[in-house]
Structure formats: C-alpha cells, structure tokens
Write a protein that holds these residues in place. Sequence first.
Motif, short mmCIF file in Angstrom:
data_model
loop_
_atom_site.label_atom_id
_atom_site.label_comp_id
_atom_site.label_asym_id
_atom_site.label_seq_id
_atom_site.Cartn_x
_atom_site.Cartn_y
_atom_site.Cartn_z
N GLU A 136 0.85 -1.36 0.05
CA GLU A 136 0.09 0.04 -0.16
C GLU A 136 0.76 1.14 -0.13
OE1 GLU A 136 -2.69 -0.47 3.40
OE2 GLU A 136 -3.44 -2.03 2.49
N LEU A 137 2.04 1.35 0.70
CA LEU A 137 2.80 2.33 0.62
C LEU A 137 3.42 2.68 -0.60
CD1 LEU A 137 4.62 4.67 2.07
CD2 LEU A 137 6.04 2.88 2.92
N LEU A 138 3.96 1.57 -1.06
CA LEU A 138 4.72 1.75 -2.45
C LEU A 138 3.75 2.18 -3.50
CD1 LEU A 138 7.20 -1.15 -2.38
CD2 LEU A 138 7.45 1.04 -1.65
N ASN A 139 2.37 1.51 -3.45
CA ASN A 139 1.59 2.06 -4.41
C ASN A 139 1.13 3.39 -4.23
OD1 ASN A 139 1.28 -0.66 -5.50
ND2 ASN A 139 -0.68 -1.33 -4.23
N ALA A 140 0.89 3.98 -3.02
CA ALA A 140 0.75 5.32 -2.91
C ALA A 140 1.93 6.27 -3.28
CB ALA A 140 0.70 5.54 -1.25
N LEU A 141 3.23 5.74 -3.19
CA LEU A 141 4.27 6.69 -3.46
C LEU A 141 4.07 6.80 -5.04
CD1 LEU A 141 7.30 5.18 -1.44
CD2 LEU A 141 6.10 7.36 -1.03
N GLN A 142 3.81 5.64 -5.66
CA GLN A 142 3.95 5.57 -7.39
C GLN A 142 2.63 6.49 -7.63
OE1 GLN A 142 3.32 1.77 -8.66
NE2 GLN A 142 3.70 2.58 -10.90
N ALA A 143 1.54 6.38 -7.00
CA ALA A 143 0.33 7.28 -7.52
C ALA A 143 0.71 8.43 -7.05
CB ALA A 143 -0.86 6.78 -6.75
N ALA A 144 1.49 9.16 -6.30
CA ALA A 144 2.11 10.43 -6.03
C ALA A 144 3.19 10.91 -6.70
CB ALA A 144 2.25 10.58 -4.49
N GLY A 145 3.76 9.91 -7.50
CA GLY A 145 4.84 10.43 -8.23
C GLY A 145 5.87 10.78 -7.47
N VAL A 146 6.03 10.00 -6.18
CA VAL A 146 7.30 10.17 -5.20
C VAL A 146 8.35 9.02 -5.37
CG1 VAL A 146 8.15 10.37 -2.90
CG2 VAL A 146 5.73 11.35 -3.56
N PRO A 147 9.48 9.42 -5.95
CA PRO A 147 10.59 8.29 -6.14
C PRO A 147 11.12 7.77 -5.01
CG PRO A 147 11.58 10.31 -6.54
CD PRO A 147 10.05 10.77 -6.30
N PHE A 148 11.55 6.46 -5.03
CA PHE A 148 12.10 5.98 -3.97
C PHE A 148 13.17 5.08 -4.50
CE2 PHE A 148 9.21 2.41 -4.89
CZ PHE A 148 10.00 1.19 -4.73
N GLY A 149 14.02 4.72 -3.54
CA GLY A 149 15.18 3.68 -3.86
C GLY A 149 15.35 2.77 -2.80
N ILE A 150 16.20 1.84 -2.72
CA ILE A 150 16.69 0.66 -1.77
C ILE A 150 18.03 0.90 -1.30
CG2 ILE A 150 16.75 -1.60 -1.09
CD1 ILE A 150 14.39 -1.99 -3.13
N VAL A 151 18.55 1.08 -0.08
CA VAL A 151 19.92 0.93 0.32
C VAL A 151 20.32 -0.23 1.25
CG1 VAL A 151 21.95 2.27 1.17
CG2 VAL A 151 20.36 3.38 -0.28
N THR A 152 20.97 -1.24 0.85
CA THR A 152 20.87 -2.42 1.82
C THR A 152 22.36 -2.92 1.89
OG1 THR A 152 20.36 -4.54 2.31
CG2 THR A 152 20.40 -3.99 -0.28
N ASN A 153 22.69 -3.03 3.25
CA ASN A 153 24.18 -3.85 3.51
C ASN A 153 23.93 -5.38 3.14
OD1 ASN A 153 25.46 -1.58 4.30
ND2 ASN A 153 25.52 -2.06 6.52
N GLY A 154 25.08 -5.93 2.67
CA GLY A 154 24.76 -7.37 2.27
C GLY A 154 25.70 -7.97 1.07
N SER A 155 25.33 -9.24 0.71
CA SER A 155 26.06 -9.73 -0.30
C SER A 155 25.21 -9.40 -1.51
CB SER A 155 26.30 -11.38 -0.18
OG SER A 155 24.88 -11.84 -0.29
N PRO A 156 25.59 -9.95 -2.74
CA PRO A 156 24.93 -9.71 -3.93
C PRO A 156 23.63 -10.54 -3.98
CG PRO A 156 26.97 -9.81 -4.74
CD PRO A 156 27.15 -10.04 -3.11
N ASN A 157 23.55 -11.43 -3.01
CA ASN A 157 22.35 -12.32 -2.92
C ASN A 157 20.99 -11.31 -2.51
OD1 ASN A 157 23.24 -15.39 -3.45
ND2 ASN A 157 24.61 -14.85 -1.68
N GLN A 158 21.53 -10.21 -1.95
CA GLN A 158 20.46 -9.43 -1.76
C GLN A 158 19.49 -9.11 -2.90
OE1 GLN A 158 20.29 -9.61 1.34
NE2 GLN A 158 19.94 -7.64 1.99
N LEU A 159 20.16 -9.20 -3.92
CA LEU A 159 19.27 -8.73 -5.12
C LEU A 159 18.39 -9.99 -5.70
CD1 LEU A 159 22.21 -7.66 -7.94
CD2 LEU A 159 20.47 -6.09 -6.53
#
Length: 221
Positions: A98-121
Amino acid sequence: MNALLFDLDNTLYDRDESFIRWAQWFVRERLGLHDDSACAATIDLLVRLDANGYGAREALFREIKQHHPALTATVEELVAAFYQEHVSALSLNNATQELLNALQAAGVPFGIVTNGSPNQLLKIRQLGLDQRTSCIYVSAIVGVKKPEPAIFLVAAACLGIPPHGILFVGDNPEPDIVGAANVGMRTAWLHRGQQWPAHLGPAPDYTSDSLNNLVTIIGVT
C-alpha cells in the motif's frame, strides 16, 4: 520530503519472520525432526546462530551439522540451498504494498540501500521491488556499506534529489538512521519494539512500529 530511501531487511519485508518460517520448514523437511520439543529447540538454535541475519551462514550450518551428523549435504551445499529456499518464500505484506502504491500514485520516487552480499538482489527480485525502482544499492556491489556516507550519497544522486529532501526509512539504528542523518537526510526508524539507543545521539525524526504510519507522515494517499 521529495523522495524516500528504504533499507531492505526488516524494513520493506519482515526478515525475522521469514527466517523463522524457513527454520520451521528446515527442521522438519531437511532434518526430519517431528518431536515438537526437538523442533522448537533446533529452531531456537537456528535463530540464535542467524543473529538477525548478521551471523555467517557457513558457521550456522557447520554447527547444525555437528548437532545432526545424519545431514549429509556439505556446508557449501546447505548455504547455497538456504539462499534459494529462504528467498523463494518471500513476499511483501499489505502495508508495504500500500505504501509503495501510494508513492507511485503520488509520483514520489524511492530507492533501496541495503548492506549485504549480491544475494540481496535475489530477495529484491523475488519481492518484485526491481519492477518498482531502478535505484538499488547493495553494499557488496557498491564497495561501501552503511553507515558510510558514500552509499547514501550515490543513492541520492540516482534519485536526483539532494539529501535534505530525502526520508530514509530503516530498522537498524546506527547503519540506517545515524548513517542517513549524517549526510543530511531526514529519518524514520522502524523500532521493532526497541528503545532508541541514547548513546547514538539525537532520536530519529520519526519513529514507528510499521510502514503503515508512513503514508500519513509523508502526506501521500
């Protein structure tokens, strides 16, 4: 706030809950345990060795093999299988969707920053997050990890928003919240029932027990 950056584990999805689900499956299907008390004890051991995702997988399975010598797979095979077994069961809960859908509908960009190995992908793809944003930074791929400023700043540059216009959302006080605040981002801490560690300095701008409240905080519907 013109954009958001999210941590991954225990932020965009409940990593602790998903690990316990995997552990419940593992003790019955891979270890062949059926006695409830034996299952519970082994699950507790797995959770302790996992250390909220910070424990080394190799050490975890090495100890499990010592407790269960009938487990014939090698440590390397068990580690590889774990990543597939654990990731395959991941899904976004309703609050996150619901949050991500609301961001998309409002045109608010977002990204992901995570520690960890390439397995995070693998997790990001399983959760479908790569279909929602191309601004994805994993520490082992970038070469720096939270709380180092560089990983936050490269993500801000990807979004095209200065740090002071970004809200960083995460569950880990020092890598997520202190790290983001140090580059000028505003912060929202998912406290998961914990108190803010006073020795880390000023509290985050927002504190919440779930992503549900962020829709109100950032003013999107």
